[in-house]
Design an enzyme around this catalytic site. Structure first.
Site, PDB file in Angstrom:
ATOM      1  N   HIS A 135      50.239 -58.448 -51.220  1.00 60.29           N
ATOM      2  CA  HIS A 135      49.769 -59.758 -51.694  1.00 60.29           C
ATOM      3  C   HIS A 135      49.698 -59.782 -53.227  1.00 60.29           C
ATOM      4  O   HIS A 135      50.147 -60.734 -53.865  1.00 60.29           O
ATOM      5  CB  HIS A 135      48.363 -60.056 -51.164  1.00 60.29           C
ATOM      6  N   LYS A 173      38.988 -67.077 -35.509  1.00 55.93           N
ATOM      7  CA  LYS A 173      39.319 -65.659 -35.674  1.00 55.93           C
ATOM      8  C   LYS A 173      38.323 -64.999 -36.618  1.00 55.93           C
ATOM      9  O   LYS A 173      38.254 -65.343 -37.790  1.00 55.93           O
ATOM     10  CB  LYS A 173      40.744 -65.554 -36.259  1.00 55.93           C
TER      11      LYS A 173
HETATM   12  P1  ADP Z   1      48.849 -60.383 -43.399  1.00 58.47           P
HETATM   13  O1  ADP Z   1      50.055 -60.607 -42.557  1.00 58.47           O
HETATM   14  O2  ADP Z   1      48.926 -59.094 -44.172  1.00 58.47           O
HETATM   15  O3  ADP Z   1      47.528 -60.573 -42.681  1.00 58.47           O
HETATM   16  P2  ADP Z   1      48.443 -62.948 -44.718  1.00 58.47           P
HETATM   17  O4  ADP Z   1      48.428 -63.761 -43.502  1.00 58.47           O
HETATM   18  O5  ADP Z   1      47.186 -62.912 -45.518  1.00 58.47           O
HETATM   19  O6  ADP Z   1      48.903 -61.434 -44.525  1.00 58.47           O
HETATM   20  O7  ADP Z   1      49.663 -63.385 -45.627  1.00 58.47           O
HETATM   21  C1  ADP Z   1      49.649 -64.286 -46.690  1.00 58.47           C
HETATM   22  C2  ADP Z   1      51.019 -64.352 -47.318  1.00 58.47           C
HETATM   23  O8  ADP Z   1      51.343 -63.103 -47.927  1.00 58.47           O
HETATM   24  C3  ADP Z   1      52.180 -64.652 -46.382  1.00 58.47           C
HETATM   25  O9  ADP Z   1      53.108 -65.438 -47.085  1.00 58.47           O
HETATM   26  C4  ADP Z   1      52.753 -63.289 -46.098  1.00 58.47           C
HETATM   27  O10 ADP Z   1      54.109 -63.356 -45.730  1.00 58.47           O
HETATM   28  C5  ADP Z   1      52.583 -62.618 -47.443  1.00 58.47           C
HETATM   29  N1  ADP Z   1      52.521 -61.172 -47.349  1.00 58.47           N
HETATM   30  C6  ADP Z   1      51.704 -60.425 -46.577  1.00 58.47           C
HETATM   31  N2  ADP Z   1      51.935 -59.112 -46.760  1.00 58.47           N
HETATM   32  C7  ADP Z   1      52.941 -58.999 -47.672  1.00 58.47           C
HETATM   33  C8  ADP Z   1      53.670 -57.917 -48.256  1.00 58.47           C
HETATM   34  N3  ADP Z   1      53.400 -56.653 -47.913  1.00 58.47           N
HETATM   35  N4  ADP Z   1      54.653 -58.197 -49.153  1.00 58.47           N
HETATM   36  C9  ADP Z   1      54.923 -59.478 -49.462  1.00 58.47           C
HETATM   37  N5  ADP Z   1      54.293 -60.548 -48.938  1.00 58.47           N
HETATM   38  C10 ADP Z   1      53.324 -60.325 -48.059  1.00 58.47           C
END
Ligand code: ADP
Length: 159
Positions: A17, A41
């Protein structure tokens, strides 16, 4: 001013992130990181706690703001005078869901664009849930989440 909104659950923020936030902050004038509140959730951290952890991780960046939000993403975008949703893509498996969301948001408001950034190769396996698993069973989460929040995550999984 070009403002992009980066939405997610961030339970907790990972280095994947953070990489997207940092890269996004170079492309846009401002990034609003939006922690979505999902009442169905229960996460490891409350939305307020997640906001605080992200704020800690981005404390040296002056064009990043962190908020929590409840409701439709397009309403948050309007409120923030933004037309851009920023998202990260890890693998093909993310694609179908992200495409559906991007098309739906564009259907609700045709002015909205979703911009995708590819994950850095070293983060392609990283997700909040895998970090939680590793921490829960006592594995090292160094390099997986920002250093300044490692202790917070370890303490929280022990509770
Ligand atoms: P997670 O799947 O880790 O619970 P989130 O739902 O918080 O993550 O994801 C928020 C955003 O960050 C989404 O657009 C997701 O694709 C992106 N994201 C999550 N993990 C990564 C990563 N390792 N590299 C790039 N983008 C990511």
């Amino acid at each position: 001013m070009k403002v992009a909104v980066y939405p997610g659950s961030f339970d907790p923020i990972t280095n994947g992130h953070l990489d997207i936030i940092k890269r996004g902050a170079k492309v846009f004038d401002k990034i609003v990181v939006a922690v979505l509140i999902n009442i169905d959730k229960k996460g490891l951290f409350t939305p307020d706690e997640r906001v605080k952890l992200i704020e800690k991780a981005v404390c040296d960046m002056d064009n990043v703001e962190v908020v929590s939000f409840n409701g439709l993403l397009i309403d948050l975008l309007k409120e923030r005078n933004s037309r851009v949703v920023l998202k990260g893509l890890r693998a093909v498996s993310d694609f179908e869901y992200e495409m559906q969301m991007a098309l739906m948001n564009n259907k609700l408001d045709s002015e909205i664009e979703t911009v995708f950034m590819m994950t850095a190769a070293e983060n392609s396996f990283l997700s909040s849930s895998s970090v939680k698993q590793v921490a829960k069973f006592g594995g090292s989460i160094e390099g997986l989440v920002p250093d300044c929040i490692i202790e917070d995550v370890i303490n929280q999984v022990k509770r």
